[in-house]
Design a protein around this motif. Sequence first.
Motif, PDB file in Angstrom:
ATOM      1  N   CYS A  71     -56.078  61.184   8.025  1.00 17.50           N
ATOM      2  CA  CYS A  71     -57.189  61.852   8.726  1.00 17.50           C
ATOM      3  C   CYS A  71     -57.853  61.506  10.125  1.00 17.50           C
TER       4      CYS A  71
ATOM      5  N   GLY B 167     -58.314  66.782  13.249  1.00 19.85           N
ATOM      6  CA  GLY B 167     -59.740  68.147  13.057  1.00 19.85           C
ATOM      7  C   GLY B 167     -59.025  69.358  12.953  1.00 19.85           C
TER       8      GLY B 167
ATOM      9  N   CYS C  57     -57.252  71.511  10.528  1.00 18.14           N
ATOM     10  CA  CYS C  57     -57.671  71.615   9.800  1.00 18.14           C
ATOM     11  C   CYS C  57     -58.399  72.868  10.141  1.00 18.14           C
TER      12      CYS C  57
ATOM     13  N   TYR D 208     -57.511  70.743   0.344  1.00 14.31           N
ATOM     14  CA  TYR D 208     -56.664  71.229   1.417  1.00 14.31           C
ATOM     15  C   TYR D 208     -55.631  69.139   1.483  1.00 14.31           C
TER      16      TYR D 208
ATOM     17  N   GLY E 260     -50.968  66.791  10.545  1.00 14.02           N
ATOM     18  CA  GLY E 260     -52.238  66.676  11.793  1.00 14.02           C
ATOM     19  C   GLY E 260     -52.119  65.999  12.723  1.00 14.02           C
ATOM     20  N   GLN E 261     -51.738  64.306  11.438  1.00 10.51           N
ATOM     21  CA  GLN E 261     -51.775  62.756  12.723  1.00 10.51           C
ATOM     22  C   GLN E 261     -50.434  63.097  14.074  1.00 10.51           C
TER      23      GLN E 261
HETATM   24  S1  SF4 Z   1     -55.502  67.658   9.621  1.00  4.56           S
HETATM   25 FE1  SF4 Z   1     -54.485  66.855   7.938  1.00  4.56          FE
HETATM   26  S2  SF4 Z   1     -54.661  64.448   8.840  1.00  4.56           S
HETATM   27 FE2  SF4 Z   1     -55.991  66.350   9.790  1.00  4.56          FE
HETATM   28  S3  SF4 Z   1     -57.983  66.381   9.291  1.00  4.56           S
HETATM   29 FE3  SF4 Z   1     -56.776  67.989   8.561  1.00  4.56          FE
HETATM   30  S4  SF4 Z   1     -55.785  67.084   6.300  1.00  4.56           S
HETATM   31 FE4  SF4 Z   1     -56.861  65.930   7.506  1.00  4.56          FE
END
Ligand code: SF4
Length: 276
Positions: A23, A28, A30, A78, A84-85
């Motif tokens: 994360c 951010g 999600c 979640y 995300g990364q």
């Molecule tokens: S999309 Fe995935 S990596 Fe990004 S903040 Fe949400 S859970 Fe974490």
Amino acid sequence: MARPALRRENPYPEQMQALRIACADCYGYCCTALCFFKTDGFPLDKPPGTPCRNLLPDFRCRVHDQLSKRGWKGCRAYDCLGAGQAAARLYGQDWREAPATASEQFEVFLTLCRLHQIGWHLLEALQLLPAEPLWAALEGQLVENQRLAGQPAGALAGMELSAHCSEVNPLLKRAAARTMQAAGTGKRCADGVGKRFRGRLDGMDFSLAPLIAASFAGCTLYGVNLLGADLRDADLSDADLRGVFFLTQGQLNAAKGNRNTLLPPGLSHPPHWESK
Ligand code: SF4
Ligand code: SF4
């Protein structure tokens, strides 16, 4: 009596590692790209593409340490499987700094979520020993999945995945069927909401089953298919889950358990589980 192992060691540990969330390296997504609803463990409804009111300028969560207390259980559960990364890496600039790319960034994130989920299940199937006759075909789909995930951002946004899914899904189904058959009967449970399960559950098929608030406390699950099962508030305390497959970290995060819950490889105890 000890049952034969159903899994081999993961032949692709680096790929599995890439499906762990980071994360701190994400923008951010999600908390912004996704919609959520009161009915799904959130205190309010939020449309897709808008930032959550708790998202801080540096993409940390204002209520991270109080998610359950404040009614954000859905956030606690979640897990994007590293999408995300991966999306953030493609841009190098967040959607606040580059607002013209915001909607494309969110679409790319959503596509990567699906591809990472497919990748997770393929990697799982490639560990199942009864699925050995399918390993070559599964590996072929894993390569294809990586090829798709490696496309440029413009191609990932809104990518059509139905053809890919129609190749992958039958293979996963066959891998699951072989494994359940090797372990037991493949008996189907289509709805286990609130149900109390006991003892050994060998080769059962819980795929896509609602299992909200079901209790598996103290059970041993061997060769059990949990693909897409809804485990919200299911009790996994003292259960032996080493023999389940197609379980994801997000499903686990949504359930209850304790430090005595035994997990399959690649998954970890959610921090909110009580220690005993
Ligand atoms: S999309 Fe995935 S990596 Fe990004 S903040 Fe949400 S859970 Fe974490
Ligand atoms: S409450 Fe926190 S984790 Fe949940 S969507 Fe909002 S910012 Fe993200």
